[in-house]
Motif scaffolding. Structure first.
Motif, PDB file in Angstrom:
ATOM      1  N   PHE A  46       0.831  -1.219   0.000  1.00 33.25           N
ATOM      2  CA  PHE A  46       0.000   0.000   0.000  1.00 33.25           C
ATOM      3  C   PHE A  46       0.859   1.260   0.000  1.00 33.25           C
ATOM      4  O   PHE A  46       0.477   2.275   0.561  1.00 33.25           O
ATOM      5  N   GLY A  47       2.052   1.206  -0.577  1.00 32.73           N
ATOM      6  CA  GLY A  47       2.957   2.350  -0.609  1.00 32.73           C
ATOM      7  C   GLY A  47       3.876   2.437   0.592  1.00 32.73           C
ATOM      8  O   GLY A  47       4.724   3.326   0.664  1.00 32.73           O
ATOM      9  N   CYS A  48       3.749   1.529   1.541  1.00 35.62           N
ATOM     10  CA  CYS A  48       4.646   1.475   2.709  1.00 35.62           C
ATOM     11  C   CYS A  48       5.657   0.362   2.486  1.00 35.62           C
ATOM     12  O   CYS A  48       5.387  -0.603   1.766  1.00 35.62           O
ATOM     13  N   ASN A  49       6.823   0.488   3.097  1.00 37.43           N
ATOM     14  CA  ASN A  49       7.862  -0.523   2.882  1.00 37.43           C
ATOM     15  C   ASN A  49       8.579  -0.909   4.179  1.00 37.43           C
ATOM     16  O   ASN A  49       9.798  -1.030   4.212  1.00 37.43           O
ATOM     17  N   GLY A  50       7.808  -1.147   5.213  1.00 39.11           N
ATOM     18  CA  GLY A  50       8.380  -1.539   6.494  1.00 39.11           C
ATOM     19  C   GLY A  50       8.626  -3.032   6.585  1.00 39.11           C
ATOM     20  O   GLY A  50       8.436  -3.778   5.625  1.00 39.11           O
ATOM     21  N   ASP A  51       9.038  -3.470   7.760  1.00 38.85           N
ATOM     22  CA  ASP A  51       9.318  -4.889   8.004  1.00 38.85           C
ATOM     23  C   ASP A  51       8.047  -5.688   8.304  1.00 38.85           C
ATOM     24  O   ASP A  51       8.081  -6.915   8.278  1.00 38.85           O
ATOM     25  N   ASP A  52       6.964  -5.008   8.622  1.00 35.44           N
ATOM     26  CA  ASP A  52       5.662  -5.646   8.863  1.00 35.44           C
ATOM     27  C   ASP A  52       5.723  -6.713   9.962  1.00 35.44           C
ATOM     28  O   ASP A  52       5.142  -7.781   9.832  1.00 35.44           O
ATOM     29  N   LEU A  53       6.424  -6.410  11.047  1.00 36.28           N
ATOM     30  CA  LEU A  53       6.538  -7.356  12.164  1.00 36.28           C
ATOM     31  C   LEU A  53       5.688  -6.911  13.349  1.00 36.28           C
ATOM     32  O   LEU A  53       5.767  -5.756  13.783  1.00 36.28           O
ATOM     33  N   SER A  54       4.897  -7.827  13.850  1.00 33.45           N
ATOM     34  CA  SER A  54       4.144  -7.532  15.068  1.00 33.45           C
ATOM     35  C   SER A  54       5.138  -7.309  16.201  1.00 33.45           C
ATOM     36  O   SER A  54       6.204  -7.922  16.233  1.00 33.45           O
ATOM     37  N   PRO A  55       4.825  -6.417  17.127  1.00 36.72           N
ATOM     38  CA  PRO A  55       5.757  -6.138  18.218  1.00 36.72           C
ATOM     39  C   PRO A  55       5.774  -7.239  19.274  1.00 36.72           C
ATOM     40  O   PRO A  55       4.807  -7.983  19.424  1.00 36.72           O
ATOM     41  N   HIS A  56       6.885  -7.300  19.977  1.00 41.47           N
ATOM     42  CA  HIS A  56       6.971  -8.149  21.166  1.00 41.47           C
ATOM     43  C   HIS A  56       5.919  -7.638  22.147  1.00 41.47           C
ATOM     44  O   HIS A  56       5.769  -6.427  22.327  1.00 41.47           O
ATOM     45  N   LEU A  57       5.193  -8.553  22.767  1.00 41.93           N
ATOM     46  CA  LEU A  57       4.202  -8.187  23.782  1.00 41.93           C
ATOM     47  C   LEU A  57       4.315  -9.163  24.947  1.00 41.93           C
ATOM     48  O   LEU A  57       4.457 -10.369  24.734  1.00 41.93           O
ATOM     49  N   LYS A  58       4.250  -8.636  26.141  1.00 41.15           N
ATOM     50  CA  LYS A  58       4.321  -9.459  27.352  1.00 41.15           C
ATOM     51  C   LYS A  58       3.293  -8.932  28.342  1.00 41.15           C
ATOM     52  O   LYS A  58       3.155  -7.724  28.508  1.00 41.15           O
ATOM     53  N   TRP A  59       2.576  -9.837  28.986  1.00 41.54           N
ATOM     54  CA  TRP A  59       1.574  -9.419  29.950  1.00 41.54           C
ATOM     55  C   TRP A  59       1.744 -10.207  31.242  1.00 41.54           C
ATOM     56  O   TRP A  59       2.289 -11.298  31.269  1.00 41.54           O
ATOM     57  N   SER A  60       1.267  -9.588  32.317  1.00 41.84           N
ATOM     58  CA  SER A  60       1.382 -10.203  33.635  1.00 41.84           C
ATOM     59  C   SER A  60       0.162  -9.839  34.476  1.00 41.84           C
ATOM     60  O   SER A  60      -0.617  -8.964  34.107  1.00 41.84           O
TER      61      SER A  60
END
Length: 185
Positions: A46-60
């Motif tokens: 869509f005109g973007c050129n990022g790495d398209d990686l979901s972020p690390h997420l941690k919950w407690s």
């Protein structure tokens, strides 16, 4: 009388502190509350050129009665009239409390066993990164973990983001959100 009031005040503070200490908490090595995300979380297309990686997420501090988790990533600022679902992953087992960077991949099987990724608004099942329209300014991206009262949300394979959101909200015990920002250059 004074001793009784003092005891009641101390008990109230203790209960309040215990309640606060047990609140579901979401954290990340990749994104932060009110901070801009990197190109790592930008969509590739869509005109973007990022790495398209979901972020690390941690919950407690999952609340009592938690039987599974769900995670969503949502942009309320998308000019659609209904926002934009970037990611919805449900049926995450209750013994899971962290997702590595890239766990939402649409091409690799990195999501926790038993979980289900709903199609995002790009049309693929998994994470689709930030890609606000050029010149549209700063968008907010709400990454939310939900502690659910059921082991499994009964969603059809082609479930819409709205249906998944309804089922998540209907079964939520508690949630926690990190709201990150992104602006297309």
């Amino acid at each position: 009388m004074f001793k009784s009031l003092k005891l009641i005040a101390l008990l109230s503070l203790s209960i309040s502190a215990a309640t606060q200490a047990s609140s579901l908490t979401l954290s990340s090595n990749d994104i932060a509350q009110g901070e801009f995300m990197s190109k790592t979380q930008e969509f590739d297309g869509f005109g973007c050129n990022g790495d398209d990686l979901s972020p690390h997420l941690k919950w407690s501090n999952a609340p009592k009665g938690t039987k599974s988790f769900a995670i969503t990533a949502y942009d309320p600022d998308a000019p659609t009239g209904s926002g934009w679902w970037h990611w919805q992953i449900v049926n995450i087992p209750a013994n899971v409390s962290e997702l590595a960077t890239g766990a939402g991949s649409t091409t690799k099987n990195l999501a926790p066993k038993g979980s289900f990724q709903v199609a995002n608004d790009y049309g693929s099942k998994g994470f689709g990164g930030a890609c606000p329209p050029a010149g549209h300014g700063v968008h907010r991206y709400r990454f939310t973990v939900y502690a659910l009262s059921v082991e499994k949300l009964d969603l059809p394979k082609g479930a819409s983001g709205a249906l998944a959101g309804f089922m998540i909200n209907t079964n939520t015990i508690e949630s926690s959100t990190i709201e990150s920002l992104y602006k297309r250059k």
